[in-house]
Write an enzyme that holds these catalytic residues in place. Sequence first.
Site, PDB file in Angstrom:
ATOM      1  N   ASP A   1       0.866  -0.639  -0.139  1.00 55.55           N
ATOM      2  CA  ASP A   1      -0.323  -0.108   0.579  1.00 55.55           C
ATOM      3  C   ASP A   1       1.222   1.019  -0.465  1.00 55.55           C
ATOM      4  O   ASP A   1       1.419   1.667   0.671  1.00 55.55           O
ATOM      5  CB  ASP A   1      -0.944   0.054   1.511  1.00 55.55           C
TER       6      ASP A   1
ATOM      7  N   ASP B   1      -1.360   5.767  -5.226  1.00 53.59           N
ATOM      8  CA  ASP B   1      -1.900   5.333  -4.324  1.00 53.59           C
ATOM      9  C   ASP B   1      -2.436   3.919  -4.489  1.00 53.59           C
ATOM     10  O   ASP B   1      -3.112   3.007  -4.933  1.00 53.59           O
ATOM     11  CB  ASP B   1      -2.952   5.654  -3.722  1.00 53.59           C
TER      12      ASP B   1
END
Length: 510
Positions: A101, A296
Amino acid sequence: MGTLPAAPRLLLLLAGAAGLCRARFSFPLRVSPPAAPGNGSGSSRQQAPPSEADGLALASEPGAAVSFLAMVENLQGDSGRGYYLEMLIGTPPQKLNILVDTGSSNFAVAGAPNPDVTSIFFALLYRSSTYKSQGTDVTVRYTQGSWTGVLGTDVITIPKGINGTYTINIATILESENFFLPGIKWHGILGLAYDALAKPSSSVETFFDSLVSQAKIPNVFSLQMCGAGMPVSGSGTNGGSLVMGGIEPSLYKGDIWYTPIKEEWYYQVEILKLEVGGQNLNLDCREYNADKAIVDSGTTLLRLPQKVFNAVVEAIVSTSLIQTFSSGFWTGSQLACWDKTETPWSLFPKLSIYLRDENSSRSFRITILPQLYIQPILGIGQNLECYRFGISSSSSALVIGATVMEGFYVIFDRAQKRVGFAVSPCAEVGGSPVSEIEGPFTTADIASNCVATMTLHEPMLWIISYALMSLCGIILLVLIILLLLPPRCQHRFTDDVISDESSLVRHRWK
Ligand SMILES: *[C@@H]1O[C@H](CO)[C@@H](O)[C@H](O)[C@H]1NC(C)=O
Ligand SMILES: *[C@@H]1O[C@H](CO)[C@@H](O)[C@H](O)[C@H]1NC(C)=O
Ligand SMILES: *[C@@H]1O[C@H](CO)[C@@H](O)[C@H](O)[C@H]1NC(C)=O
């Protein structure tokens, strides 16, 4: 122009796509000071691995050929449930899958049983002899979901990563809400963003910072996610690569184009322009960065600020050959299905995002074909193939999530404060590329800065809300005191208020 391709018949729209759309990134507690704008020096296109800008790049000394081949194909997953890396944690080592992440900064693993975490999880806290608790509680909230756990340190090794054993900060998750979801195959999360986002404070060294200082690798990692054209969450998994310490040449084609990191918290970049089917949306470029634009990997979709989202949908509707879509498809609550023999991709336009180049008077554009944003969903009907819209609206950011990242090899060059994009060889559907990069373009027609200089980050909002709360408190206090005053005083006060200004003044001077 010849005959238009026969438009495949849209068969039906199904409800129920919403549950498949996961999106998350954490909210910062603290924000690092605004960074200087990108320094337009030299060519933006580089094929060589990044130089050792921070003096830690021992492994990439000229001649000391480093091979990143061991890290190729070290990820599994899909855009719907995320891409994960296998790690060995603790002593004796426990094998866990860890979600990659780039939109948060804590390293955390399941530390208590959870129905959505598969059986291979063990309570780290009681089983690992190298585990040290720090006794500090930590809570991390994402766009979707949150968890609370306890901070500690332990050792890890990454079988398909950097050789060696490293001591890192690790949070064991004791409670969570909407964080572990049905069907996921991972047991923890690796937040690869900057320490400014680390919880409970930026003094918790991030996993990658620990790796860089202990393994003495360059402060760079790169990410290739290979889910283009594949079902959003099928029974199997797709591959991907997380290369720690540099750039693996076999993972990209053509040139790498770099855009400066505007501020080191999320990987915040500057978006200058959006085009749908080659047509400029023509919005004020600040709309594209409201209130930030970030890269992201932990967000599934391409998320766009509401205004931008509306403009994109309008442009797609007017460009695509299908006019009959109900709004449910665009908002994510419905799927669109076609006969299995037909593919709908030819009906939809390309989507291009222009990013500021390192030379600020130039830009480059990354383009995704509909194969990336009209995404197949498995297992709906026998003769039907159903798709969801891979773009959603957002109230807090433009997020370049997996929908876009699956088209590219993305280089997070922290040493030189820039994010690079190159076409990924695995971004192909039916043998044809589904992503493109082109440049340079002039930025003469675009504002010199599309990122609001005073972005109201979360801490600022907290300060403002505390100030407002204090004000309310004071007013309340005054009212209470007035109510408690003896009737005479109260009466006089009422007099004051209802009397006109002159009487009020007179009263006061009496
Ligand atoms: C750009 O880099 C050069 C050399 O590294 C430096 O002298 C200059 O001050 C920098 N400019 C900005 C705007 O950071
Ligand atoms: C930046 O780009 C402009 C326009 O292409 C060019 O004229 C200029 O020389 C470039 N600057 C540097 C430092 O490369
Ligand atoms: C790790 O060690 C093995 C065996 O010594 C070697 O083949 C491999 O290339 C090394 N990997 C890295 C990333 O250095």
